[in-house]
Design an enzyme around this catalytic site. Structure first.
Site, PDB file in Angstrom:
ATOM      1  N   GLU A   1      -2.884  13.814  -1.281  1.00  0.00           N
ATOM      2  CA  GLU A   1      -2.598  12.722  -0.352  1.00  0.00           C
ATOM      3  C   GLU A   1      -3.758  11.725  -0.281  1.00  0.00           C
ATOM      4  O   GLU A   1      -3.541  10.503  -0.190  1.00  0.00           O
ATOM      5  CB  GLU A   1      -2.303  13.279   1.038  1.00  0.00           C
ATOM      6  CG  GLU A   1      -0.932  13.894   1.180  1.00  0.00           C
ATOM      7  CD  GLU A   1       0.179  12.860   1.013  1.00  0.00           C
ATOM      8  OE1 GLU A   1       0.005  11.711   1.454  1.00  0.00           O
ATOM      9  OE2 GLU A   1       1.215  13.215   0.429  1.00  0.00           O
TER      10      GLU A   1
ATOM     11  N   HIS B   1      -1.489  16.365   5.039  1.00  0.00           N
ATOM     12  CA  HIS B   1      -1.708  15.030   5.617  1.00  0.00           C
ATOM     13  C   HIS B   1      -2.799  15.065   6.674  1.00  0.00           C
ATOM     14  O   HIS B   1      -3.574  14.122   6.805  1.00  0.00           O
ATOM     15  CB  HIS B   1      -0.413  14.504   6.255  1.00  0.00           C
ATOM     16  CG  HIS B   1       0.704  14.265   5.293  1.00  0.00           C
ATOM     17  ND1 HIS B   1       1.683  15.211   5.054  1.00  0.00           N
ATOM     18  CD2 HIS B   1       0.994  13.204   4.502  1.00  0.00           C
ATOM     19  CE1 HIS B   1       2.543  14.719   4.164  1.00  0.00           C
ATOM     20  NE2 HIS B   1       2.143  13.514   3.809  1.00  0.00           N
TER      21      HIS B   1
ATOM     22  N   ASP C   1       0.826  -1.205   0.000  1.00  0.00           N
ATOM     23  CA  ASP C   1       0.000   0.000   0.000  1.00  0.00           C
ATOM     24  C   ASP C   1       0.868   1.267   0.000  1.00  0.00           C
ATOM     25  O   ASP C   1       0.495   2.278  -0.596  1.00  0.00           O
ATOM     26  CB  ASP C   1      -0.986   0.011   1.168  1.00  0.00           C
ATOM     27  CG  ASP C   1      -0.337  -0.227   2.519  1.00  0.00           C
ATOM     28  OD1 ASP C   1       0.895  -0.415   2.580  1.00  0.00           O
ATOM     29  OD2 ASP C   1      -1.075  -0.250   3.530  1.00  0.00           O
TER      30      ASP C   1
ATOM     31  N   HIS D   1       1.351   9.083  -6.497  1.00  0.00           N
ATOM     32  CA  HIS D   1       1.773  10.478  -6.623  1.00  0.00           C
ATOM     33  C   HIS D   1       2.331  10.733  -8.022  1.00  0.00           C
ATOM     34  O   HIS D   1       2.170  11.827  -8.571  1.00  0.00           O
ATOM     35  CB  HIS D   1       2.828  10.817  -5.568  1.00  0.00           C
ATOM     36  CG  HIS D   1       2.267  11.094  -4.217  1.00  0.00           C
ATOM     37  ND1 HIS D   1       1.266  12.023  -3.993  1.00  0.00           N
ATOM     38  CD2 HIS D   1       2.582  10.592  -2.988  1.00  0.00           C
ATOM     39  CE1 HIS D   1       0.983  12.064  -2.697  1.00  0.00           C
ATOM     40  NE2 HIS D   1       1.754  11.212  -2.069  1.00  0.00           N
TER      41      HIS D   1
ATOM     42  N   HIS E   1       0.745   3.959  -2.827  1.00  0.00           N
ATOM     43  CA  HIS E   1       0.536   5.359  -2.453  1.00  0.00           C
ATOM     44  C   HIS E   1       1.558   6.257  -3.149  1.00  0.00           C
ATOM     45  O   HIS E   1       1.196   7.229  -3.820  1.00  0.00           O
ATOM     46  CB  HIS E   1       0.650   5.492  -0.934  1.00  0.00           C
ATOM     47  CG  HIS E   1       0.679   6.899  -0.435  1.00  0.00           C
ATOM     48  ND1 HIS E   1      -0.409   7.513   0.135  1.00  0.00           N
ATOM     49  CD2 HIS E   1       1.677   7.821  -0.409  1.00  0.00           C
ATOM     50  CE1 HIS E   1      -0.091   8.755   0.468  1.00  0.00           C
ATOM     51  NE2 HIS E   1       1.178   8.956   0.163  1.00  0.00           N
ATOM     52  N   GLU E   2       2.829   5.931  -2.985  1.00  0.00           N
ATOM     53  CA  GLU E   2       3.866   6.810  -3.532  1.00  0.00           C
ATOM     54  C   GLU E   2       3.878   6.809  -5.048  1.00  0.00           C
ATOM     55  O   GLU E   2       4.074   7.845  -5.688  1.00  0.00           O
ATOM     56  CB  GLU E   2       5.231   6.409  -2.977  1.00  0.00           C
ATOM     57  CG  GLU E   2       5.365   6.520  -1.473  1.00  0.00           C
ATOM     58  CD  GLU E   2       5.199   7.947  -0.956  1.00  0.00           C
ATOM     59  OE1 GLU E   2       5.184   8.887  -1.766  1.00  0.00           O
ATOM     60  OE2 GLU E   2       5.079   8.116   0.267  1.00  0.00           O
TER      61      GLU E   2
ATOM     62  N   THR F   1       0.972  -3.814  16.782  1.00  0.00           N
ATOM     63  CA  THR F   1      -0.196  -4.217  16.010  1.00  0.00           C
ATOM     64  C   THR F   1      -0.290  -3.418  14.719  1.00  0.00           C
ATOM     65  O   THR F   1       0.274  -2.321  14.615  1.00  0.00           O
ATOM     66  CB  THR F   1      -1.480  -3.991  16.820  1.00  0.00           C
ATOM     67  OG1 THR F   1      -1.655  -2.572  17.010  1.00  0.00           O
ATOM     68  CG2 THR F   1      -1.397  -4.682  18.177  1.00  0.00           C
TER      69      THR F   1
END
Length: 914
Positions: free
Chosen positions: A426, A494, A398, A406, A402-403, A462
């Site tokens: 974002e 963010h 993920d 971009h 995500h990156e 976790t």
């Protein structure tokens, strides 16, 4: 990902505030409807006659798509108010169902307009081709000059000078990207620089985008870059992936490699002519290459890849253990998974949409220390090693999605990385990063981990504790929007992303996931433009839904998801402010001034039709701001006022075209403008006015030497004597008394001393050395203010773990008292002050708590009596509160970021406990 190192301060505020852009509410459709269409038919823009969005069209437009789109716009001048001659095609998207989107960039006098893109959506082929919708941002009324008045070298020096910390300036570079027009009103000609250096406090990278007004020579816009480094000069850096096929005899092959957990996995690799192998996947139209930086600093990979850094190699097809421990195997596999997601699911050929190479660099460090981060730098992926706390950042699919998204955003909507556009940037990266992982792993949308980003990065703990963000946090605009000013997270890029990201994820949970992915991608590729805010995002997704032929029920489901997160026109008006707005959506971050019931501030006029100028208004009564600076095309600002007159700086070319900086004064009620100082080689600053006296500091560009100038009773200004080697800051002037903080060096120690000067006596009457009697403790005196017949200042210890004190001294040097002791629980770590004859107001700077930013942790203002006492909150507005100016009594004005923009607001008395 959210970078963990402390970001450098941003010099601008939210992009919509800087440029003065606001989306008007859609006009009501004619007549009531039992089943209203959730897709807006028309959205009009503010500060432009061109509409933001027009849907529901079916008008013939045969021929070449770009030519047909321009012809359509030209054929309806009353509808669009657009000059097709100002548009140039910059891209075209073709969808699997045959639709086309032609994206145009607006130019003014041959210069691109920042964020100004207009899109035409076509359906059908040949003679059956039709326009179904049109939208974007096109700015009418631009008249900005296209020839700079400030020399190029001066602009570069001013850009570097915007790094206020001299340690940051040391070794910094300024990369010139050329001219751009900043929109809003008549527009502003600017020179765009990227500053690169080192953050002196963290040792990490400092990268800042700076736009210098090329007419006035002042900063028009500045914000931190999205990633530590963008791609060099904008050209495509050669990479091993791009050249792999050019190697004689290179062939696709398969092999094995351990992943970061030691598991052996199959990898697509390249066999080289010498019989060795490297991590280059040549099985797809977009070649994929993965480099191991072997612990080198990520600065070494700025812009391109060093010639001596080749893709990870192995003598045979089975790669060694280091390929897994470095994160190279996971980066290689994840890059392929992201490519396949966009190609197979959304019909996009690679990040650039053209099958361009996909390159990853793993195992970088920050000066040899762990670099727990990942970023897209404009040409490639860069992954940190993670250290002992995190796995290599390439491990998380993920995060890779995500990156790499971009990169997709950069080649489509290119959302500006400030404020709401940056938060949408974002949010879209979050959405597709998680969608890639959920799809590749076969996860259910009901899986608790589906909405988590980066939950697999931590070596211990976790998934919930490890996750960087979660898209099911249920945040809304009205309840949860963080009113961050430009100095915090680029205006909350963010901090506020999950508000709209959560709405998009809810759409994926309620619609078929494939339908949702195609819907959000269509909005990104075909409807969004660089300056769009949350409501624009809602409209873009709904318009994309109509083009995909979603049913009315599905469109209502989409609208309901945005409603549930409070993303609807006018949400900013429901935040419950306890202040009164004097100026909405201020166009500049320059501090205001106030005195005797009047305020002055730099801004565009309320209609945005003139260049930045100086305005005044009442702090007590609602009135329209009045312009007091002359209409001469220069930038006017950095003002002071005594409530009757104002003194300020004008920067730009004079009537003869010679550039310079000038100190001007004028009564607030109007009258002649008086010039006190003008120079092209010396910079005036710290302008102050009281009655017929005006004082200001002058710094020589070449020597750095500063001196204080004073105009007394309207006479020409004279230079006041200052001992050699001494400098001053924080000039303050009131009722015939001058004050400042004077600094000099004794041995290797820096001495700081608040100073009082009597104009009538023509001499210094008080000087207070801060710290111990020797003045050598490193304690610094700042933010000097004359109020209540005393000089006030802030004492900030050299040890920044200690708190600052607010102190005051008699004008004759007879004594010092504490207004707020550094031992008080209310004392801030550092602060600035403003004061009237009754009260002092100080800023408590924002401080990110361990659990992350909250509205309560953003910068806030506090007030206490001038004689000392218990501070009270000035305002309970939940967002950032900065750059206060005291008026009379307890009345204070300030810049407030609560409402998702920057407003000039006022309160008459403290709110008390919030």
């Amino acid at each position: 990902m959210h970078h963990r190192s402390r970001a450098p301060k941003v010099l601008g505020v939210g992009i919509t505030a800087v440029l003065g852009l606001v989306l008007a509410a859609p006009p009501a459709l004619a007549g009531p409807a039992a089943d209203p269409d959730p897709v807006p038919g028309l959205v009009s823009g503010q500060d432009t006659a061109a509409p933001q969005l027009v849907t529901g069209l079916a008008e013939p437009a045969p021929g070449d798509p770009a030519a047909a789109a321009l012809a359509h716009l030209a054929a309806h001048p009353d509808r669009y108010r657009i000059d097709p001659g100002q548009l140039a095609e910059i891209g075209a998207e073709r969808t699997a169902d045959g639709r086309r989107t032609v994206r145009f960039q607006q130019y003014h006098g041959g210069i691109p307009v920042l964020g100004a893109q207009y899109l035409v959506h076509l359906t059908g082929e040949g003679a059956e081709q039709r326009v179904e919708s049109v939208g974007g941002k096109y700015f009418t009324g631009l008249t900005a000059p296209t020839t700079p008045a400030v020399p190029a070298g001066t602009l570069r020096n001013l850009a570097l000078g915007s790094l206020t910390d001299r340690r940051a300036r040391a070794g910094a570079t300024a990369e010139d990207h050329g001219q751009v027009i900043l929109p809003g009103g008549t527009g502003r000609l600017a020179q765009h620089f990227t500053l690169r250096g080192t953050d002196p406090d963290t040792g990490g990278p400092l990268v800042r985008e700076v736009y210098l007004d090329a007419t006035a020579g002042a900063i028009a816009l500045a914000h931190d870059a999205r990633t530590p480094y963008t791609a060099g000069d904008g050209t495509t850096a050669p990479t091993a992936a791009a050249t792999a096929r050019a190697e004689a005899g290179a062939e696709p092959a398969t092999g094995t490699a351990p992943d970061a957990f030691g598991r052996s996995v199959k990898v697509n690799i390249g066999r080289l002519p010498d019989g060795s192998y490297q991590l280059t996947d040549l099985t797809r139209p977009a070649s994929i290459a993965t480099h191991d930086a072997a612990g080198r600093d990520y600065n070494d990979f700025r812009g391109g890849i060093p010639a001596d850094s080749l893709p990870a190699r192995s003598p045979g097809p089975d790669f060694p253990a280091s390929t897994g421990s470095s994160g190279a195997t996971d980066a290689h596999l994840n890059a392929a998974a992201v490519y396949d997601f966009y190609r197979d699911r959304l019909g996009r050929d690679g990040l650039d949409g053209k099958g361009g190479p996909i390159t990853s660099v793993v195992n970088v460090t920050n000066g040899g220390a762990p670099f727990p981060n990942a970023f897209w730098d404009g040409k490639k992926m860069v992954y940190g090693d993670g250290g002992t706390t995190y796995h290599p950042f390439s491990v998380a699919l993920d995060v890779a999605g995500h990156e790499m998204t971009h990169g997709v955003i950069e080649h489509t909507a290119d959302l500006v990385y400030v404020g709401q556009p940056g938060a949408m940037n974002e949010a879209l990266a979050d959405y597709f990063g998680n969608a890639v992982e959920v799809t590749a792993r076969g996860m259910s949308m009901s899986d608790p981990k589906a909405a988590l980003l980066g939950e697999s990065l931590c070596r211990t703990g976790t998934p919930e504790d490890c996750a960087q963000r979660r898209l099911d946090d249920r945040r809304t605009t009205v309840d949860d929007y963080l009113g961050a000013g430009g100095g915090v997270d680029n205006g909350g890029v963010h901090l506020n992303s999950t508000i709209i990201g959560g709405a998009l994820w809810d759409i994926r949970r309620t619609l078929d996931p494939l339908t949702a992915d195609r819907l959000v991608y269509r909005a990104l590729a075909d409807y969004l433009t660089p300056l769009d805010d949350f409501v624009d995002g809602r409209n873009a997704v709904l318009a994309a839904g109509r083009s995909l032929k979603l049913t009315r029920d599905q469109l209502r489901t989409v609208a309901a998801a945005f409603d549930a997160h409070g993303i609807r026109a006018g949400w900013e008006n429901r935040l419950g402010l306890d202040s009164r707005t004097l100026l909405r959506d201020a166009s500049t971050p320059v501090a205001p001034a106030a005195a005797n019931g009047r305020w002055v501030m730099t801004n565009s006029d309320p209609a945005g039709k003139t260049p930045t100028a100086l305005y005044t208004g009442s702090t007590t009564a609602p009135d329209a701001p009045t312009r007091i600076s002359p209409e001469d095309g220069r930038l006017h600002g950095w003002a002071a006022t005594d409530g009757r007159s104002a003194a300020w700086l004008a920067i730009g070319p004079d009537a003869q075209g010679a550039w310079g900086m000038e100190v001007l004064t004028r009564p607030l009620s109007g009258g002649p403008v008086r010039s006190l100082f003008r120079s092209s080689t010396q910079q005036p600053s710290d302008v102050q006015i009281s009655g017929d006296d005006v004082a200001y500091k002058v710094t020589d560009f070449a020597t750095g030497r500063s001196r204080l100038h004073l105009s007394h009773n309207g006479a020409p200004a004279v230079e006041l004597p200052l001992p050699d080697g001494h400098d001053l800051s924080g000039v303050t002037l009131k009722d015939g008394v001058l004050g400042w903080s004077e600094t000099w060096t004794v041995g290797e120690k820096r001495v700081s001393a608040p100073t009082v000067y009597s104009i009538a006596a023509g001499k210094v009457t008080a000087q207070y050395l801060v710290g111990d009697p020797s003045g050598s403790t490193g304690t610094e005196a700042t933010s000097t203010v004359l109020a209540g017949g005393r000089l006030l200042w802030v004492e900030t210890p050299g040890d920044r773990t200690k708190r600052s004190s607010i102190r005051s001294g008699a004008l004759d040097g007879s004594g010092v008292t504490d207004v707020l002791s550094g031992t008080s629980p209310y004392a801030p770590s550092w602060t600035t002050i403003t004061a009237s004859d009754r009260a002092v107001t100080f800023a408590a700077p924002g401080s990110k708590p361990a659990g992350g930013w909250t509205n309560a942790a953003l910068p806030k203002l506090w007030q206490l009596p001038l004689t000392g006492g218990t501070p009270e909150r000035l305002s309970c507005n939940r967002g950032g509160q900065e750059k206060a100016a005291a008026d009379q009594g307890t009345r204070v004005i300030w810049l407030d970021a609560t409402a998702g923009r920057t407003d000039l607001v006022v309160r008459n008395r403290p709110a008390g406990s919030c």
